[in-house]
Design a protein around this motif. Structure first.
Motif, short mmCIF file in Angstrom:
data_model
loop_
_atom_site.label_atom_id
_atom_site.label_comp_id
_atom_site.label_asym_id
_atom_site.label_seq_id
_atom_site.Cartn_x
_atom_site.Cartn_y
_atom_site.Cartn_z
N ALA A 33 0.91 -1.21 -0.04
CA ALA A 33 0.19 -0.18 -0.22
C ALA A 33 0.88 1.33 -0.06
CB ALA A 33 -0.90 -0.03 1.21
N THR A 34 0.61 2.34 -0.75
CA THR A 34 1.28 3.40 -0.88
C THR A 34 0.91 4.69 -0.46
OG1 THR A 34 0.52 3.86 -3.14
CG2 THR A 34 2.61 2.45 -3.20
N THR A 35 -0.22 4.69 0.02
CA THR A 35 -0.84 5.72 1.06
C THR A 35 -1.35 4.98 2.40
OG1 THR A 35 -2.96 5.55 0.17
CG2 THR A 35 -1.30 6.88 -1.24
N ALA A 36 -1.43 5.88 3.35
CA ALA A 36 -1.95 5.89 4.67
C ALA A 36 -3.39 5.13 4.59
CB ALA A 36 -1.90 6.98 5.62
N GLN A 37 -3.98 5.97 3.86
CA GLN A 37 -5.69 5.51 3.77
C GLN A 37 -5.64 4.17 3.04
OE1 GLN A 37 -7.89 7.12 5.31
NE2 GLN A 37 -9.57 5.40 4.48
N GLN A 38 -4.96 3.86 1.86
CA GLN A 38 -4.87 2.56 1.33
C GLN A 38 -4.45 1.41 2.23
OE1 GLN A 38 -1.73 1.77 -1.86
NE2 GLN A 38 -3.73 1.76 -2.94
N GLY A 39 -3.40 1.80 3.00
CA GLY A 39 -2.95 0.86 4.14
C GLY A 39 -4.15 0.55 5.11
N LEU B 156 1.16 -9.79 9.53
CA LEU B 156 2.11 -8.60 10.01
C LEU B 156 2.17 -7.40 9.10
CD1 LEU B 156 5.60 -9.42 11.18
CD2 LEU B 156 5.48 -7.96 9.45
N ILE B 157 2.58 -6.28 9.51
CA ILE B 157 2.43 -5.06 8.98
C ILE B 157 3.55 -4.57 9.03
CG2 ILE B 157 1.50 -2.79 8.64
CD1 ILE B 157 -1.31 -3.89 9.82
N LEU B 158 4.25 -3.92 7.86
CA LEU B 158 5.86 -3.27 7.82
C LEU B 158 5.00 -1.75 7.77
CD1 LEU B 158 8.11 -5.52 6.18
CD2 LEU B 158 8.02 -5.07 8.48
N LEU B 159 5.51 -0.73 8.50
CA LEU B 159 4.77 0.48 8.38
C LEU B 159 5.87 1.57 8.26
CD1 LEU B 159 2.31 2.52 8.40
CD2 LEU B 159 2.11 2.02 10.82
N PRO C 13 2.88 11.00 3.58
CA PRO C 13 2.25 12.21 3.51
C PRO C 13 0.85 12.04 3.87
CG PRO C 13 3.57 11.61 1.61
CD PRO C 13 3.80 10.46 2.48
N GLY C 14 -0.03 12.93 4.42
CA GLY C 14 -1.28 12.94 4.83
C GLY C 14 -1.30 12.47 6.28
N MET C 15 -0.98 11.34 6.63
CA MET C 15 -1.08 10.81 8.09
C MET C 15 0.11 9.97 8.37
SD MET C 15 -3.85 7.96 9.61
CE MET C 15 -4.98 8.09 8.25
N ASP C 16 0.88 10.31 9.22
CA ASP C 16 2.23 9.84 9.53
C ASP C 16 1.74 8.13 10.10
OD1 ASP C 16 1.99 9.72 12.17
OD2 ASP C 16 3.00 11.70 12.29
N GLY C 17 2.83 7.65 10.05
CA GLY C 17 2.67 6.12 10.33
C GLY C 17 2.35 5.85 12.06
N LEU D 19 -1.49 6.31 11.92
CA LEU D 19 -2.01 5.13 11.30
C LEU D 19 -1.97 3.86 12.38
CD1 LEU D 19 -3.23 3.68 9.01
CD2 LEU D 19 -1.01 3.34 8.09
N CYS D 20 -0.84 4.04 12.88
CA CYS D 20 -0.74 2.62 13.99
C CYS D 20 -1.69 2.82 15.13
CB CYS D 20 0.62 2.75 14.70
SG CYS D 20 0.91 1.38 15.71
N ARG D 21 -2.16 4.16 15.43
CA ARG D 21 -2.87 4.14 16.65
C ARG D 21 -4.55 4.02 16.10
NH1 ARG D 21 -0.06 9.44 17.11
NH2 ARG D 21 1.39 8.96 18.94
N GLN D 22 -4.45 4.43 14.66
CA GLN D 22 -5.96 4.11 14.20
C GLN D 22 -6.12 2.50 13.96
OE1 GLN D 22 -7.41 6.00 10.88
NE2 GLN D 22 -6.86 7.93 11.29
#
Length: 262
Positions: free
Chosen positions: A35-41, A52-55, A60-64, A67-70
């Motif tokens: 995934a190449t965007t935070a929303q896509q991820g 497993l997720i490599l982050l 851009p837009g939402m940092d890692g 995203l991890c918190r979400q």
């Protein structure tokens, strides 16, 4: 699922920077999704529930970190180990990643063999969801607004002693200030800072009942500048001073607790 059959989700806006690492992952028997965007991820994590997720951190837009918190607020996803794979190398960033839910923090400059070893370790250690878990998100899955609300409440609860601006809270959970304000008003019927005040006073009642901390210590723990400010806010909200509340709580009589608004 065996370690050999694992599904790995990589979330990185610049996959060309980690080409050798991706090649090493794909050379294993693992399934690798990018995934190449935070929303896509976010969407792919929820839809695919990888093992497993490599982050990356600097997305851009939402940092890692946001995203991890979400992701931690999604029932189908929260058990999945998140490993930060990033060029963000400062000690502060490392600590932030590990304190906000990441199980490991790996620099993009690492050797492929190191990445593979760390991934294998966390795949073996990862908890397994129930076999009966649905293959797709069901209708009860929280909306993203609910996820943002829960992430914000959890973040604030962990950092009650820290001074926050609305912009800082919003950015930390992957949104912007006006949207966060609207979510709190719509779902809780109050502003973000009204909720923070209520949470500080709720925590203070817990500390008064369960600890021997003095008023200044409690004030500092929950984010008030002084014991005087804390006492004033407590009395305005509950009609008694913190000391009176503690005394009534220690007597543990229903009439006494009713009298202090417990």
């Amino acid at each position: 699922m065996s370690v050999q059959d694992a599904h790995i989700l990589v979330i990185d806006d610049a996959p060309e920077e980690i080409r050798s690492l991706l090649q090493a992952l794909r050379a294993q028997s693992w399934r690798v999704t990018l995934a190449t965007t935070a929303q896509q991820g976010y969407q792919r994590a929820q839809l695919l529930a990888p093992d497993l997720i490599l982050l990356d951190v600097r997305i851009p837009g939402m940092d890692g970190f946001a995203l991890c918190r979400q992701l931690q607020e999604l029932p189908r996803v929260r058990h999945i180990p998140v490993l930060f794979l990033t060029s963000a190398a400062s000690p502060e960033e490392r600590l932030e990643g590990l304190s906000q839910g990441g199980v490991d923090y790996i620099l993009k400059s690492c050797e492929p063999a190191e990445l593979l070893a760390r991934v294998q370790i966390h795949l073996r250690l990862a908890p397994r969801p129930e076999a009966s878990a649905p293959a797709m998100p069901d209708a009860s899955s929280p909306s993203q607004d609910e996820v943002i609300l829960r992430a914000a409440m959890r973040l604030i609860g962990r950092r009650l002693s820290e001074p926050f601006t609305l912009e800082q809270i919003a950015g930390a959970v992957g949104t912007y200030d006006k949207r966060l304000s609207a979510i709190f008003r719509q779902r809780l019927g109050m502003t973000v800072f009204a909720w923070i005040r209520e949470e500080r006073l709720r925590k203070s009642r817990q500390l008064l009942m369960e600890t021997e901390l003095g008023m200044q210590e409690i004030a500092e723990t929950i984010g008030f500048r002084s014991a005087c400010n804390f006492t004033t806010a407590f009395r305005e909200r509950l009609g008694v001073t913190p000391s009176q509340y503690r005394k009534a709580a220690r007597h543990d009589t229903p009439a006494a607790m009713d009298a202090v608004g417990a």
